[in-house]
Design a protein around this motif. Structure first.
Motif, short mmCIF file in Angstrom:
data_model
loop_
_atom_site.label_atom_id
_atom_site.label_comp_id
_atom_site.label_asym_id
_atom_site.label_seq_id
_atom_site.Cartn_x
_atom_site.Cartn_y
_atom_site.Cartn_z
N UNK A 63 -9.87 -13.64 -1.29
CA UNK A 63 -9.16 -14.26 -2.40
C UNK A 63 -9.43 -13.50 -3.69
N UNK A 64 -8.34 -13.09 -4.37
CA UNK A 64 -8.45 -12.44 -5.67
C UNK A 64 -7.62 -13.26 -6.64
N UNK A 65 -8.27 -13.78 -7.66
CA UNK A 65 -7.61 -14.69 -8.60
C UNK A 65 -6.88 -13.91 -9.69
N UNK A 66 -5.81 -13.21 -9.26
CA UNK A 66 -4.94 -12.49 -10.19
C UNK A 66 -3.50 -12.69 -9.75
N UNK A 67 -2.56 -12.42 -10.65
CA UNK A 67 -1.14 -12.49 -10.29
C UNK A 67 -0.84 -11.39 -9.27
N UNK A 68 -0.17 -11.76 -8.20
CA UNK A 68 0.09 -10.78 -7.13
C UNK A 68 1.39 -10.02 -7.29
N UNK A 69 2.11 -10.25 -8.39
CA UNK A 69 3.43 -9.65 -8.58
C UNK A 69 3.39 -8.13 -8.49
N UNK A 70 2.38 -7.50 -9.07
CA UNK A 70 2.32 -6.04 -9.14
C UNK A 70 1.22 -5.45 -8.25
N UNK A 71 0.63 -6.28 -7.39
CA UNK A 71 -0.47 -5.75 -6.58
C UNK A 71 0.02 -4.71 -5.57
N UNK A 72 1.28 -4.83 -5.15
CA UNK A 72 1.84 -3.80 -4.26
C UNK A 72 1.86 -2.45 -4.93
N UNK A 73 2.21 -2.42 -6.23
CA UNK A 73 2.20 -1.16 -6.98
C UNK A 73 0.78 -0.63 -7.12
N UNK A 74 -0.19 -1.54 -7.30
CA UNK A 74 -1.59 -1.14 -7.38
C UNK A 74 -2.01 -0.45 -6.08
N UNK A 75 -1.66 -1.04 -4.95
CA UNK A 75 -2.03 -0.45 -3.65
C UNK A 75 -1.36 0.90 -3.44
N UNK A 76 -0.07 1.01 -3.81
CA UNK A 76 0.63 2.28 -3.64
C UNK A 76 0.00 3.37 -4.50
N UNK A 77 -0.45 3.01 -5.70
CA UNK A 77 -1.13 4.00 -6.54
C UNK A 77 -2.43 4.44 -5.89
N UNK A 78 -3.18 3.50 -5.33
CA UNK A 78 -4.43 3.85 -4.66
C UNK A 78 -4.17 4.76 -3.46
N UNK A 79 -3.06 4.53 -2.77
CA UNK A 79 -2.75 5.33 -1.58
C UNK A 79 -2.32 6.76 -1.95
N UNK A 80 -1.41 6.87 -2.94
CA UNK A 80 -0.75 8.14 -3.22
C UNK A 80 -1.18 8.83 -4.51
#
Length: 298
Positions: A63-80
């Motif tokens: 559980x991460x208590x943050x808005x998940x709206x942009x977390x996909x973009x966060x993950x993509x940045x970490x990947x690429x």
């Protein structure tokens, strides 16, 4: 498997980088590897390398208590190491807040630059068509892109002959067709315009995987009894065919030869294919010229 160690209702995580973890970020569910989360020196690395305690529910979701709206973009940045930023200023500002929370400095910097451009009224064009300034530049552009390429060589001043009555209209039709294709396929194909080459007046060249695949030459010489003309055609069907065939070079693998055969009206699939708009008329003109010369000598 990663290790879960419960401490006062909280959990520490440490495991193999290839192991997957389940994340619940503000109600948005994500599934990714520990390797992705620990790839950069961010707060997520601290959370998933055992240095920080994280919360988890009874089903194993972290559980991460943050808005998940942009977390996909966060993950993509970490990947690429890069990510396409949102279009609106509001969404970019929201992404900045998330990037700051996770301590991703590079993403924060990219977002701030994008916000500054929007404040200045700068706009990134959707469609860009480089204008070739030298053969070296052309080679560099074609070899460095991962996209297939289409080049239009258009050079009306490179003509020592006069034009037929329809040549000017056809020249404009080629330019208009090139503009349409570049608008339709700019995200998938690199379009180049060449106005300095002296080899042709109007010619389309198609490149795949950094090499020349085919060309459509739209000019030919017409021999009249007392004058030599340059004829310009606009073979739209032929150009569309080559443009669609070049899309087969989007993948890293070479196109399937049977597929190329099926999509080609000519069946020319090996090596470079060429097309000249009026070869037969040119050959017949040469024959007439030779015949007239022989008759005069006789």
């Amino acid at each position: 498997m990663f290790n879960l160690k419960t401490m006062s209702g909280e959990t520490t995580i440490k495991g193999n980088p290839s192991q997957y973890v389940k994340l619940n970020v503000g109600g948005c569910l994500h599934y990714t590897t520990i390797g992705t989360l620990t790839k950069h020196d961010t707060m997520l690395r601290a959370m998933f390398s055992g240095r920080m305690e994280v919360l988890s529910d009874s089903d194993g979701w972290i559980l991460i208590d943050r808005c998940g709206k942009h977390f996909g973009a966060i993950l993509n940045f970490l990947r690429d190491g890069s990510v396409s930023l949102p279009e609106s200023t509001r969404d970019i500002a929201e992404l900045v807040a998330e990037a700051k929370y996770y301590c991703i400095a590079e993403l924060v910097e990219s977002c701030n630059k994008a916000l500054l451009k929007k404040e200045r009224g700068e706009h990134e064009p959707t469609c860009r068509v480089p204008m070739i300034t030298s053969q070296k530049e052309e080679e560099m552009l074609i070899s460095s892109t991962t996209k297939p390429s289409i080049k239009l060589l258009i050079n009306r001043h490179n003509n020592k002959y006069s034009y037929t009555s329809t040549s000017d209209d056809n020249l404009l039709k080629n330019i208009e067709l090139f503009d349409k294709l570049s608008l339709w396929y700019s995200s998938r194909v690199l379009f180049l315009k060449d106005v300095i080459s002296t080899s042709e007046i109007c010619c389309w060249v198609f490149y795949g995987h950094g090499r020349k695949v085919s060309e459509v030459c739209c000019t030919s010489i017409v021999y009249a009894p007392h004058k030599v003309y340059t004829k310009v055609d606009c073979p739209e069907a032929r150009i569309y065919e080559e443009a669609l065939n070049i899309l087969l070079y989007e993948s890293r693998n070479a196109p399937d030869q049977e597929l190329m055969q099926a999509t080609s009206t000519r069946g020319a699939v090996s090596g470079m294919s060429t097309y000249t708009s009026d070869e037969e008329e040119e050959r017949s003109g040469i024959e007439r010229l030779r015949s007239n010369k022989s008759n005069n000598q006789a």
